[in-house]
Design an enzyme around this catalytic site. Sequence first.
Site, PDB file in Angstrom:
ATOM      1  N   PHE A  51      -1.177  -0.730  50.778  1.00  0.00           N
ATOM      2  CA  PHE A  51      -2.077  -0.285  49.724  1.00  0.00           C
ATOM      3  C   PHE A  51      -1.918   1.220  49.464  1.00  0.00           C
ATOM      4  O   PHE A  51      -1.757   1.667  48.329  1.00  0.00           O
ATOM      5  CB  PHE A  51      -3.510  -0.620  50.154  1.00  0.00           C
ATOM      6  CG  PHE A  51      -4.517  -0.328  49.096  1.00  0.00           C
ATOM      7  CD1 PHE A  51      -4.476  -1.008  47.876  1.00  0.00           C
ATOM      8  CD2 PHE A  51      -5.507   0.616  49.311  1.00  0.00           C
ATOM      9  CE1 PHE A  51      -5.397  -0.738  46.908  1.00  0.00           C
ATOM     10  CE2 PHE A  51      -6.426   0.891  48.326  1.00  0.00           C
ATOM     11  CZ  PHE A  51      -6.377   0.213  47.122  1.00  0.00           C
ATOM     12  N   GLN A  65       2.125   5.601  42.657  1.00  0.00           N
ATOM     13  CA  GLN A  65       1.603   5.844  41.313  1.00  0.00           C
ATOM     14  C   GLN A  65       1.292   7.304  41.079  1.00  0.00           C
ATOM     15  O   GLN A  65       1.589   7.870  40.048  1.00  0.00           O
ATOM     16  CB  GLN A  65       0.335   5.040  41.119  1.00  0.00           C
ATOM     17  CG  GLN A  65       0.649   3.787  40.371  1.00  0.00           C
ATOM     18  CD  GLN A  65      -0.587   2.988  40.107  1.00  0.00           C
ATOM     19  OE1 GLN A  65      -1.677   3.536  40.084  1.00  0.00           O
ATOM     20  NE2 GLN A  65      -0.405   1.721  39.928  1.00  0.00           N
ATOM     21  N   HIS A  82      -3.540   1.102 -22.834  1.00  0.00           N
ATOM     22  CA  HIS A  82      -3.229   2.355 -22.146  1.00  0.00           C
ATOM     23  C   HIS A  82      -1.704   2.508 -21.983  1.00  0.00           C
ATOM     24  O   HIS A  82      -1.119   3.526 -22.365  1.00  0.00           O
ATOM     25  CB  HIS A  82      -3.929   2.331 -20.782  1.00  0.00           C
ATOM     26  CG  HIS A  82      -3.703   3.550 -19.945  1.00  0.00           C
ATOM     27  ND1 HIS A  82      -4.701   4.445 -19.656  1.00  0.00           N
ATOM     28  CD2 HIS A  82      -2.596   4.024 -19.328  1.00  0.00           C
ATOM     29  CE1 HIS A  82      -4.203   5.408 -18.899  1.00  0.00           C
ATOM     30  NE2 HIS A  82      -2.921   5.173 -18.686  1.00  0.00           N
ATOM     31  N   GLU A  83      -1.074   1.461 -21.438  1.00  0.00           N
ATOM     32  CA  GLU A  83       0.376   1.539 -21.205  1.00  0.00           C
ATOM     33  C   GLU A  83       1.144   1.568 -22.526  1.00  0.00           C
ATOM     34  O   GLU A  83       2.133   2.292 -22.654  1.00  0.00           O
ATOM     35  CB  GLU A  83       0.850   0.359 -20.341  1.00  0.00           C
ATOM     36  CG  GLU A  83       0.238   0.282 -18.945  1.00  0.00           C
ATOM     37  CD  GLU A  83       0.396   1.562 -18.133  1.00  0.00           C
ATOM     38  OE1 GLU A  83       1.370   2.300 -18.344  1.00  0.00           O
ATOM     39  OE2 GLU A  83      -0.490   1.844 -17.300  1.00  0.00           O
ATOM     40  N   HIS A 100       1.222   5.129 -23.722  1.00  0.00           N
ATOM     41  CA  HIS A 100       2.268   5.945 -23.081  1.00  0.00           C
ATOM     42  C   HIS A 100       3.627   5.645 -23.711  1.00  0.00           C
ATOM     43  O   HIS A 100       4.379   6.544 -24.077  1.00  0.00           O
ATOM     44  CB  HIS A 100       2.387   5.585 -21.594  1.00  0.00           C
ATOM     45  CG  HIS A 100       1.325   6.177 -20.724  1.00  0.00           C
ATOM     46  ND1 HIS A 100       1.022   7.504 -20.705  1.00  0.00           N
ATOM     47  CD2 HIS A 100       0.509   5.595 -19.808  1.00  0.00           C
ATOM     48  CE1 HIS A 100       0.064   7.723 -19.820  1.00  0.00           C
ATOM     49  NE2 HIS A 100      -0.273   6.577 -19.268  1.00  0.00           N
ATOM     50  N   ASP A 129      -2.946  10.631 -14.649  1.00  0.00           N
ATOM     51  CA  ASP A 129      -2.222  11.187 -15.809  1.00  0.00           C
ATOM     52  C   ASP A 129      -2.724  12.589 -16.119  1.00  0.00           C
ATOM     53  O   ASP A 129      -1.948  13.510 -16.387  1.00  0.00           O
ATOM     54  CB  ASP A 129      -2.460  10.331 -17.060  1.00  0.00           C
ATOM     55  CG  ASP A 129      -1.909   8.928 -16.908  1.00  0.00           C
ATOM     56  OD1 ASP A 129      -1.004   8.760 -16.073  1.00  0.00           O
ATOM     57  OD2 ASP A 129      -2.382   8.022 -17.610  1.00  0.00           O
TER      58      ASP A 129
END
Length: 641
Positions: A152, A159, A452-453, A456, A528
């Site tokens: 043990f 460790q 909207h598009e 553009h 935008d």
Amino acid sequence: MNKNDNKKPHSQDGGGNKGSKKADGGGKLFSSLLFAFLIFVLLGGLYSYMADKSTPQTPVSLSELSTDITKGTVLSILVSGETLEIHYASSTEIKTTKKEEGTALTQTLVNYGVPAEKLAKVKIDVEDQKGFWYWAGNLAPFIFPLIFLAVFVWMLSRQVRGAGAQAFSFGQSRARVTSPEDSKQKVTFKDVAGAKEAKEELSEIVDFLKNPKKFLDIGARIPKGILMMGPTGCGKTMLARAVAGESNVAFYAISGSEFVEMFVGVGASRVRDLFLMAKKAAPSIIFVDEIDAVGRVRGVGLGGGNDEREQTLNQILVEMDGFEPNEKVIVMAATNRPDVLDPALLRPGRFDRRVTIDLPDRNDREAILKVHSTKKPFAEDVDLRVIAERTPGFSGADLYSLMNEAAILAAREGRNKVAQYDLIRAIEKVMLGPERKSHLLSGKEKEITAYHEAGHALVSSVLPYADPVHKISVISRGRAAGYTLHLPLEDRKLQSKNEFLDDIAVSLGGYVTEKAIFGDVTTGPTNDLQVATALARDMVTKYGMSDKLGARAFESAGGRTLYGKGLEEAEHSERINSEIDSEVTRIMDEAFAKADKAITDYRGALDAIAKRLIEVETIERPEFESIIVAHGIQPKKKLEI
Ligand code: ADP
């Protein structure tokens, strides 16, 4: 545009990496406890098994033994310490008992009244009490717990030692090393498409690394540092690897940010370690990616926390200065922000060679696509030249991920060849993120997005300096509800004032249309507006494109920033400030009017595009052009600036 960061080629870990494994403390402790417990159970079992062997099967009393001897049934007795093992003539059964302490067995039996002649017939053996099993049996109860404890403690200490080693390896560099023998990871100039000038510049370094004597004999100074400048993903790391590959030397790669830790001094120690490793392996190349993470101008940090960075940078400079004249270690560093680097880094004798790598032009893009198309089976219709034309502004890394996305799309649809259509869809995926078909727009939203598009696209087609439209869609991608793809006709290095003005008007096209058609605006044009306003401001403050304020730059080229905000002293008066604002407003107003005029003049075309978009959701360039031609707008031809 999305810049998809690609994985750099993997390479094995360098010596300094030993301690970098992070122990999963809790889990490890639990498993070692479990292991110790199992050992304990095992040992316990073994002991009880051994003990079982010596436990009496049938205990009898001494008087019973005396009676049996008198009856003549006892064959022999084995005396082992105080224990007697009695074997009978009639059966295989073994009985045991204890003799009186301090008295001889025969004496005891005589005392029990066993006649001497009967006793003489019984064979009495006395077992040697010094044998292994005797001692083992006696010591086991003490030894087993001790062994258990020792195991043990040993595990625990292992460790702790591991954690300690980690603490010690903290200052080791975490460079990834590629050895020249590693043919799998080897990159050569052939793998890097395009970048002709950069390769030419770097072939001198290759020459030097291959044949240093030639240079040293003639008294030439060996270059120590090479700074590679260029946007992310345009192949800086790859070129540095190629230099190592071409000249067959070890390659140590580390990122500037890996030097910087929470604790002051760690970075400097890592630098020392890295240079030590590289010098041992000389000739070699050290590659520091993102050098700006440690190499920013010193002494302008605010609020502390810069000591670590400065120490690291100092250490790099010290190491570079400390190279012996014939030491064959070359430091290559990459940055996309050469403007923020500390001037000390750029001094002669340090990073005095500079190689600029630009985004690839059309021919280079085609070459890069070709490099990444090996191992991918193509359908007959694939034309990489068209893809290269459609991808201005893409870096090598973007093109790499484009190829990959196309292959994924084809595979997902169960085809075993990549088609042109896959490549075209992959362009949009890399540019705008994946389609979100599940993100359904309500009827009204779809109408607003379509208008909207269409706004553009229409403004872009009407204004002479705007880019032609390639595609319009109302299918959500990334964060956008819809998108209009307009690409320049050719690669541009310079942009003119007229182009900027038309670009701003195109950005406002969506906003203007929403206002004109619905008498209201949504949150749709937020981005935008931001883009358009920033562009207008840059025109005034950076590019000298405002007639009123004239040819003056009011903003220096960044660098001294805090939380993204410029920190430099105001380089102009308050009056100029308000003039800048009014110029920005004027530009925006004029762009608004221009866009408004376009959609009013061609309202019919606008309605037709929007209607078609609502029906089919996506319109490609040929269909779009046929709609606008029908409404009296000429499609774009090649434009001269
Ligand atoms: P940087 O260091 O400039 O950010 P990288 O060298 O890491 O860019 O490039 C990322 C990836 O992009 C590379 O792994 C490679 O796949 C691809 N790439 C970039 N430029 C080129 C090029 N000129 N030829 C071929 N592939 C390239």
